[in-house]
Design a protein around this motif. Structure first.
Motif, short mmCIF file in Angstrom:
data_model
loop_
_atom_site.label_atom_id
_atom_site.label_comp_id
_atom_site.label_asym_id
_atom_site.label_seq_id
_atom_site.Cartn_x
_atom_site.Cartn_y
_atom_site.Cartn_z
N PRO A 1 0.81 -1.23 0.00
CA PRO A 1 0.00 0.00 0.00
C PRO A 1 0.84 1.27 0.00
O PRO A 1 2.00 1.28 0.42
N GLY A 2 0.21 2.33 -0.44
CA GLY A 2 0.79 3.65 -0.33
C GLY A 2 0.49 4.22 1.05
O GLY A 2 -0.03 3.51 1.91
N TYR A 3 0.80 5.47 1.25
CA TYR A 3 0.47 6.14 2.51
C TYR A 3 0.35 7.63 2.26
O TYR A 3 0.88 8.15 1.29
N ASN B 1 2.44 0.91 -3.97
CA ASN B 1 1.61 2.07 -4.26
C ASN B 1 1.18 2.12 -5.73
O ASN B 1 1.12 3.19 -6.33
#
Length: 174
Positions: free
Chosen positions: A90-92, A141
């Motif tokens: 995942p991205g953030y 991401n």
């Protein structure tokens, strides 16, 4: 010795970071740059460390917290991709991480200590990985990236923010 990644090993938006890493032994560069950041900031007052150069911008403490959080996340990506993870990582949202990190409640000394510990971990992880692991590709991401590129992104990210600290926070025109 790690060689700089090719441009097809990372998304275009990381080009600035990768290009801002000098040639040489990346492990030594990572060790040296963290020392440079500490030297630049260690004697700042807490008041100066909470300075914002413009409304809505981060304080120096928040920048250090951001560098550290980003390195933690990138190191997880480096480990995952190096070990062959094929699921998308995942991205953030860095603004949310900074807001929730509440970095201004820590002393600058503590934040620099945290950063040094995370950097030691990064160097140990990188030094344990072989060439095959570093060339592995994964998805972080929503973009394909190699483990090797992530190592350079970590270094370039700190260089980027140290330059901004010098130019926007510690310039003589303040």
């Amino acid at each position: 010795m790690l060689k700089k990644p090719e441009t097809n090993e990372y998304p275009p938006y990381y080009k600035e970071y990768v290009n801002n890493v000098p040639d040489g032994d990346l492990l030594q560069i990572l060790d040296d740059q963290q020392k440079k950041t500490k030297k630049l900031l260690k004697d700042l007052s807490e008041e100066t460390a909470e300075f914002k150069y413009a409304p809505g911008k981060w304080t120096i403490k928040e920048v250090i917290g951001h560098i550290t959080d980003t390195e933690r996340i990138m190191c997880y990506r480096l480990l995952s991709i190096g070990r062959g993870e094929q699921e998308m990582l995942p991205g953030y949202n860095d603004d949310e991480y900074v807001k929730r990190g509440q970095f201004n409640r820590f002393s600058l000394s503590d934040l620099l200590h945290h950063q040094a510990l995370v950097r030691q971990h990064t160097i140990l992880l990188l030094s344990s990985m072989d060439e095959e692991s570093l060339r592995r590709r994964g998805n972080a991401n929503g973009s394909e990236v190699t483990a090797r590129a992530i190592a350079y992104i970590i270094a370039g990210h700190e260089n980027h923010h140290r330059r901004l600290i010098k130019e926007r926070y510690l310039s003589s025109e303040r």
